[in-house]
Write a protein that holds these residues in place. Structure first.
Motif, PDB file in Angstrom:
ATOM      1  N   THR A  33      -8.588 -15.533 -16.169  1.00 39.72           N
ATOM      2  CA  THR A  33      -7.433 -15.512 -17.063  1.00 39.72           C
ATOM      3  C   THR A  33      -6.656 -14.207 -16.954  1.00 39.72           C
ATOM      4  O   THR A  33      -7.231 -13.123 -16.978  1.00 39.72           O
ATOM      5  N   MET A  34      -5.338 -14.343 -16.814  1.00 39.00           N
ATOM      6  CA  MET A  34      -4.429 -13.201 -16.802  1.00 39.00           C
ATOM      7  C   MET A  34      -3.556 -13.285 -18.048  1.00 39.00           C
ATOM      8  O   MET A  34      -3.274 -14.378 -18.541  1.00 39.00           O
ATOM      9  N   GLY A  35      -3.137 -12.150 -18.521  1.00 39.37           N
ATOM     10  CA  GLY A  35      -2.331 -12.197 -19.735  1.00 39.37           C
ATOM     11  C   GLY A  35      -1.598 -10.909 -19.999  1.00 39.37           C
ATOM     12  O   GLY A  35      -1.710  -9.929 -19.248  1.00 39.37           O
ATOM     13  N   TRP A  36      -0.809 -10.956 -21.061  1.00 37.04           N
ATOM     14  CA  TRP A  36      -0.068  -9.799 -21.528  1.00 37.04           C
ATOM     15  C   TRP A  36      -0.408  -9.549 -22.992  1.00 37.04           C
ATOM     16  O   TRP A  36      -0.467 -10.491 -23.796  1.00 37.04           O
ATOM     17  N   GLY A  54      -5.834 -22.374 -13.663  1.00 38.13           N
ATOM     18  CA  GLY A  54      -5.191 -23.659 -13.422  1.00 38.13           C
ATOM     19  C   GLY A  54      -3.807 -23.782 -14.015  1.00 38.13           C
ATOM     20  O   GLY A  54      -3.137 -24.803 -13.813  1.00 38.13           O
ATOM     21  N   GLY A  55      -3.381 -22.766 -14.754  1.00 39.94           N
ATOM     22  CA  GLY A  55      -2.030 -22.759 -15.293  1.00 39.94           C
ATOM     23  C   GLY A  55      -1.910 -23.063 -16.772  1.00 39.94           C
ATOM     24  O   GLY A  55      -0.805 -23.066 -17.313  1.00 39.94           O
ATOM     25  N   VAL A  56      -3.007 -23.310 -17.447  1.00 38.13           N
ATOM     26  CA  VAL A  56      -2.941 -23.569 -18.886  1.00 38.13           C
ATOM     27  C   VAL A  56      -2.579 -22.270 -19.604  1.00 38.13           C
ATOM     28  O   VAL A  56      -3.208 -21.229 -19.396  1.00 38.13           O
ATOM     29  N   THR A  57      -1.558 -22.353 -20.447  1.00 36.39           N
ATOM     30  CA  THR A  57      -1.050 -21.155 -21.114  1.00 36.39           C
ATOM     31  C   THR A  57      -1.320 -21.189 -22.611  1.00 36.39           C
ATOM     32  O   THR A  57      -1.477 -22.250 -23.220  1.00 36.39           O
ATOM     33  N   LYS A  58      -1.362 -20.001 -23.169  1.00 39.72           N
ATOM     34  CA  LYS A  58      -1.509 -19.835 -24.608  1.00 39.72           C
ATOM     35  C   LYS A  58      -0.539 -18.742 -25.037  1.00 39.72           C
ATOM     36  O   LYS A  58      -0.429 -17.710 -24.374  1.00 39.72           O
ATOM     37  N   TYR A  59       0.176 -18.974 -26.136  1.00 37.11           N
ATOM     38  CA  TYR A  59       1.172 -18.030 -26.624  1.00 37.11           C
ATOM     39  C   TYR A  59       0.895 -17.664 -28.075  1.00 37.11           C
ATOM     40  O   TYR A  59       0.481 -18.503 -28.883  1.00 37.11           O
ATOM     41  N   ARG A  71       2.091 -17.634 -13.233  1.00 34.93           N
ATOM     42  CA  ARG A  71       1.304 -16.845 -12.290  1.00 34.93           C
ATOM     43  C   ARG A  71       1.440 -17.416 -10.892  1.00 34.93           C
ATOM     44  O   ARG A  71       1.689 -18.616 -10.713  1.00 34.93           O
ATOM     45  N   ASP A  72       1.265 -16.544  -9.918  1.00 34.15           N
ATOM     46  CA  ASP A  72       1.263 -16.935  -8.513  1.00 34.15           C
ATOM     47  C   ASP A  72      -0.105 -16.529  -7.972  1.00 34.15           C
ATOM     48  O   ASP A  72      -0.343 -15.342  -7.707  1.00 34.15           O
ATOM     49  N   MET A  77      -0.255 -12.422  -8.820  1.00 29.57           N
ATOM     50  CA  MET A  77       0.796 -11.922  -9.696  1.00 29.57           C
ATOM     51  C   MET A  77       0.858 -12.760 -10.968  1.00 29.57           C
ATOM     52  O   MET A  77       0.573 -13.952 -10.960  1.00 29.57           O
ATOM     53  N   VAL A  78       1.260 -12.111 -12.051  1.00 29.69           N
ATOM     54  CA  VAL A  78       1.555 -12.823 -13.287  1.00 29.69           C
ATOM     55  C   VAL A  78       2.899 -12.306 -13.794  1.00 29.69           C
ATOM     56  O   VAL A  78       3.209 -11.122 -13.656  1.00 29.69           O
ATOM     57  N   TYR A  79       3.697 -13.227 -14.363  1.00 28.82           N
ATOM     58  CA  TYR A  79       5.047 -12.905 -14.789  1.00 28.82           C
ATOM     59  C   TYR A  79       5.233 -13.309 -16.244  1.00 28.82           C
ATOM     60  O   TYR A  79       4.763 -14.373 -16.664  1.00 28.82           O
ATOM     61  N   LEU A  80       5.955 -12.490 -16.982  1.00 28.74           N
ATOM     62  CA  LEU A  80       6.301 -12.828 -18.363  1.00 28.74           C
ATOM     63  C   LEU A  80       7.817 -12.794 -18.493  1.00 28.74           C
ATOM     64  O   LEU A  80       8.420 -11.720 -18.464  1.00 28.74           O
TER      65      LEU A  80
END
Length: 122
Positions: A33-36, A54-59, A71-72, A77-80
């Motif tokens: 998991t990647m995050g900000w 897998g691309g599941v996001t949480k905000y 993310r790539d 890389m992860v982008y916000l």
């Protein structure tokens, strides 16, 4: 070792947009998991958004509908993407990786970038 390097912070007027990027480097086999996170003056660091491999996001509730995380995996890389920015979004934003699989194999945990300042002000 894993290094995270953020870019894209700056000063923007309310209602404006910014895109933060985070590049992970090192001898990782897999990044989980990647995050900000963000930390405003006098406040605790808080999760902004996270994305699983897998691309599941949480905000976080304050940013839902305004921020988009992606993310790539090929580029580590992860982008916000931050739209409709508000003064209360002003903070230092930190990239985080919760776990990586290294050669061995072994897991290593909890990596942070150096932070990038986002200021929303007229």
């Amino acid at each position: 070792q894993v290094q995270l390097v953020e870019s894209g912070g700056g000063v923007v007027q309310p209602g404006g947009s910014l895109r933060l990027s985070c590049a992970a480097s090192g001898s990782m086999l897999t990044i989980y998991t990647m995050g900000w996170y963000r930390q405003a003056p006098g406040k605790q660091r808080e999760l902004v958004a996270s994305i699983a491999p897998g691309g599941v996001t949480k905000y976080a509730d304050p940013v839902k509908g305004r921020f988009t995380l992606s993310r790539d995996n090929a580029k580590n890389m992860v982008y916000l993407q931050m739209d409709s920015l508000k003064p209360e979004d002003t903070a230092v934003y930190y990239c985080n990786v919760d776990r990586v699989l290294m050669a061995g194999p072994r897991f290593e945990y909890d990596f942070w970038g150096q932070g990038t300042q986002v200021t929303v002000s007229s």
